[in-house]
Motif scaffolding. Structure first.
Motif, mmCIF file in Angstrom:
data_model
loop_
_atom_site.group_PDB
_atom_site.id
_atom_site.type_symbol
_atom_site.label_atom_id
_atom_site.label_comp_id
_atom_site.label_asym_id
_atom_site.label_seq_id
_atom_site.Cartn_x
_atom_site.Cartn_y
_atom_site.Cartn_z
ATOM 1 N N THR A 12 0.952 -1.077 0.014
ATOM 2 C CA THR A 12 -0.043 -0.014 -0.094
ATOM 3 C C THR A 12 0.934 1.127 0.021
ATOM 4 O O THR A 12 1.781 1.253 0.881
ATOM 5 C CB THR A 12 -0.800 0.094 1.342
ATOM 6 N N VAL A 13 0.735 2.218 -1.118
ATOM 7 C CA VAL A 13 1.295 3.272 -0.921
ATOM 8 C C VAL A 13 0.349 4.662 -0.971
ATOM 9 O O VAL A 13 -0.507 4.805 -1.692
ATOM 10 C CB VAL A 13 2.143 3.602 -2.463
ATOM 11 N N PRO A 14 0.428 5.244 0.089
ATOM 12 C CA PRO A 14 -0.643 6.405 0.239
ATOM 13 C C PRO A 14 -0.337 7.694 -0.390
ATOM 14 O O PRO A 14 1.005 7.800 -0.721
ATOM 15 C CB PRO A 14 -0.429 6.731 1.623
ATOM 16 N N VAL A 15 -1.125 8.249 -0.912
ATOM 17 C CA VAL A 15 -1.076 9.601 -1.575
ATOM 18 C C VAL A 15 -1.644 10.477 -0.829
ATOM 19 O O VAL A 15 -3.035 10.546 -0.648
ATOM 20 C CB VAL A 15 -1.712 9.565 -3.163
ATOM 21 N N SER A 16 -0.904 11.472 -0.099
ATOM 22 C CA SER A 16 -1.472 12.265 1.137
ATOM 23 C C SER A 16 -1.835 13.917 0.095
ATOM 24 O O SER A 16 -1.035 14.602 -0.044
ATOM 25 C CB SER A 16 -0.464 12.527 1.933
ATOM 26 N N LEU A 17 -3.126 13.742 0.364
ATOM 27 C CA LEU A 17 -3.913 15.115 -0.265
ATOM 28 C C LEU A 17 -5.072 15.452 0.668
ATOM 29 O O LEU A 17 -5.989 15.835 0.217
ATOM 30 C CB LEU A 17 -4.374 15.019 -1.758
ATOM 31 N N GLY A 18 -4.765 15.528 1.909
ATOM 32 C CA GLY A 18 -5.750 15.926 2.914
ATOM 33 C C GLY A 18 -7.121 15.012 2.630
ATOM 34 O O GLY A 18 -7.001 14.043 2.955
ATOM 35 N N ASN A 19 -8.346 15.789 2.525
ATOM 36 C CA ASN A 19 -9.469 15.054 2.507
ATOM 37 C C ASN A 19 -9.588 14.250 1.213
ATOM 38 O O ASN A 19 -10.617 13.772 1.260
ATOM 39 C CB ASN A 19 -10.609 15.979 2.822
ATOM 40 N N VAL A 145 2.789 2.886 -12.844
ATOM 41 C CA VAL A 145 3.952 3.630 -12.193
ATOM 42 C C VAL A 145 3.809 5.049 -12.221
ATOM 43 O O VAL A 145 4.499 5.863 -11.777
ATOM 44 C CB VAL A 145 5.228 3.168 -12.675
ATOM 45 N N ASP A 146 2.875 5.625 -13.543
ATOM 46 C CA ASP A 146 2.932 6.969 -13.706
ATOM 47 C C ASP A 146 1.556 7.447 -13.921
ATOM 48 O O ASP A 146 1.287 8.093 -13.067
ATOM 49 C CB ASP A 146 3.930 7.219 -14.872
ATOM 50 N N ARG A 233 5.837 5.369 -4.917
ATOM 51 C CA ARG A 233 6.136 6.111 -3.733
ATOM 52 C C ARG A 233 6.997 7.645 -4.074
ATOM 53 O O ARG A 233 6.509 8.529 -3.659
ATOM 54 C CB ARG A 233 7.133 5.548 -2.791
ATOM 55 N N ALA A 234 7.602 7.584 -5.236
ATOM 56 C CA ALA A 234 8.469 8.738 -5.701
ATOM 57 C C ALA A 234 7.463 9.690 -6.364
ATOM 58 O O ALA A 234 7.250 10.604 -6.104
ATOM 59 C CB ALA A 234 9.402 8.372 -6.772
ATOM 60 N N LYS A 235 6.287 9.109 -6.996
ATOM 61 C CA LYS A 235 5.421 9.924 -7.666
ATOM 62 C C LYS A 235 4.274 10.439 -6.678
ATOM 63 O O LYS A 235 4.037 11.930 -6.699
ATOM 64 C CB LYS A 235 4.641 9.437 -8.751
ATOM 65 N N ALA A 236 3.985 9.734 -5.682
ATOM 66 C CA ALA A 236 2.963 10.113 -4.640
ATOM 67 C C ALA A 236 3.836 11.202 -3.716
ATOM 68 O O ALA A 236 3.069 12.153 -3.405
ATOM 69 C CB ALA A 236 2.870 8.845 -3.604
ATOM 70 N N ALA A 237 4.935 11.372 -3.584
ATOM 71 C CA ALA A 237 5.589 12.075 -2.845
ATOM 72 C C ALA A 237 5.512 13.538 -3.365
ATOM 73 O O ALA A 237 5.393 14.580 -2.926
ATOM 74 C CB ALA A 237 7.064 11.798 -2.332
ATOM 75 N N VAL A 238 5.924 13.429 -4.711
ATOM 76 C CA VAL A 238 5.852 14.787 -5.707
ATOM 77 C C VAL A 238 4.529 15.204 -5.772
ATOM 78 O O VAL A 238 4.181 16.690 -5.365
ATOM 79 C CB VAL A 238 6.550 14.470 -7.023
ATOM 80 N N LEU A 252 8.788 15.488 -13.235
ATOM 81 C CA LEU A 252 8.210 14.275 -13.511
ATOM 82 C C LEU A 252 8.201 14.029 -15.038
ATOM 83 O O LEU A 252 7.873 13.214 -15.614
ATOM 84 C CB LEU A 252 6.822 13.855 -13.044
ATOM 85 N N ASN A 253 8.301 15.414 -15.752
ATOM 86 C CA ASN A 253 8.201 15.397 -17.084
ATOM 87 C C ASN A 253 9.459 15.191 -17.729
ATOM 88 O O ASN A 253 9.848 15.567 -18.980
ATOM 89 C CB ASN A 253 7.728 16.855 -17.583
ATOM 90 N N LEU A 254 10.438 14.755 -16.956
ATOM 91 C CA LEU A 254 11.865 14.307 -17.871
ATOM 92 C C LEU A 254 11.739 13.617 -18.949
ATOM 93 O O LEU A 254 11.058 12.502 -18.934
ATOM 94 C CB LEU A 254 12.823 13.685 -16.667
#
Length: 374
Positions: A12-19, A145-146, A233-238, A252-254
């Motif tokens: 499980t990878v959480p994406v933290s965006l408040g509510n 992954v993206d 995890r890398a994308k979720a953090a960004v 992420l647009n590299l």
């Protein structure tokens, strides 16, 4: 980095965006468990499943059975496979089908497929009834992954790729790793380009690990799951830091500004170039251009090229079948790209492996001269 000896049933990878926070579940068998996982989170929801003909043949029946077992009413909407479904004509057809199913704002659209289906479905969910629920079920490596993470949705136009769309976050992402076994080698390689991208942005240790372990990632097993989870995890953090791409989410647009121009130049013809292949070539070009501008050592570009070539990805414009327009026309596509701000050319460039940065006001003449040499 190391692989855990005993991976849990799902990662499980959480994406933290408040509510509006949500989870990405990664693991085997999630299509068969989808109804159960959705019912836990979205009580009483009805759904429209948007998928394409190829994915429907492999996965739709299993998903429908899972939803039925969880007492979730579902309507399936099937479109043609390929990038050309990401256009206004298909958007109109699909939105009308969702409305005909009499789904309400509190119901949800499920995207079952790769990046094209995810982008199209998310846009539909974002605009029908001014915003419905949205669930991503990515079946390609690239989507897992993206594109399934972060809420960017959209369609293509004659002016360029993804120029019409909305930010609309999913409520849940279910990434079934078993689905990747149905991909062609070409599709899997194309997705791997996005995996490598995360190492090249700011995780040099991950890129080192991929250089040593890419064969196991391709073969499946714990290395594949670890590569997907690390990428998510890398994308979720960004995304948590910069949801709407006003700052460092642009990293992420590299490879994407060059890559999108090449996709547009081929008319989104997947027989010539698919998105991940464009990103692969684009990342090599970004590293080569960085060296051309004396921002990085040519050794970094050579290393990126060698790795992507080793896994079977294209690494140069000359590998794209058919005739391409001249450099001046490619520049027209680059200038039209959504990553250009008020006419200033913005590229993601690098100082080396894992040292990407946002370069603004890149001289037009420098990019044109560089492309003419390719």
């Amino acid at each position: 980095m190391t692989i855990a000896a005993d991976l849990p049933e799902f990662t499980t990878v959480p994406v933290s965006l408040g509510n509006r926070s949500y989870d990405i579940l990664i693991g085997a068998g999630l299509i068969s468990r989808a109804g159960e996982e959705i019912a836990k989170r979205l009580e009483g929801v009805r759904v429209a499943i948007i998928t394409d003909e190829n994915v429907a043949g492999s996965h739709l029946d299993r998903l429908m059975r899972s939803l039925e077992a969880a007492s979730i009413a579902a309507t399936a909407i099937i479109v043609a496979p390929g990038e050309k479904s990401k256009g206004f004509a298909t958007l109109e057809t699909v939105t009308n089908a969702v409305l005909a199913a009499r789904l309400e704002r509190g119901d949800a659209v499920i995207a079952l497929g790769g990046g094209v289906i995810g982008d199209l479905s998310g846009f539909v969910a974002g605009i029908v009834r001014r915003g419905m629920g949205f669930i991503q079920m990515p079946t390609s490596l690239l989507a897992q992954v993206d594109s399934s993470v972060g809420g960017k949705t959209g369609i293509n136009t004659a002016h360029g790729k993804n120029l019409v769309g909305v930010f609309h976050q999913p409520q849940l992402v279910l990434a079934d790793t078993d689905a990747l076994d149905t991909l062609s080698p070409r599709e899997f390689r194309a997705g791997y380009a996005e995996v490598a991208k995360y190492g090249l942005i700011d995780q040099p240790d991950f890129f080192n690990w991929l250089e040593m372990n890419w064969r196991q990632v391709f073969a499946g097993g714990p290395e594949r799951t670890e590569a997907i989870a690390t990428s998510c995890r890398a994308k979720a953090a960004v995304v948590a830091r910069d949801e709407r791409e006003t700052g460092d989410r642009a990293l992420l647009n590299l490879g994407h500004t060059f890559g999108h121009a090449l996709e547009t130049a081929t008319g989104y013809d997947s027989s010539r170039l698919v998105h991940g292949e464009g990103v692969s070539i684009g990342m090599v070009l970004a590293h080569q251009f960085s060296a051309h501008m004396n921002l990085a050592s040519p050794d970094a570009a050579a290393r990126v090229e060698a790795h992507l070539k080793a896994v079977g990805l294209p690494v140069s414009i000359s590998e794209i079948p058919g005739t391409l327009p001249p450099a001046e026309k490619l520049m027209d596509f680059i200038v039209q790209d959504k990553k250009v701000s008020r006419g200033a050319l913005t590229f993601i460039l690098t100082h080396g492996i894992g040292q990407a940065f946002i370069a603004t006001d890149v001289p037009y003449s420098a990019v044109l001269g560089f492309l003419k040499g390719k």
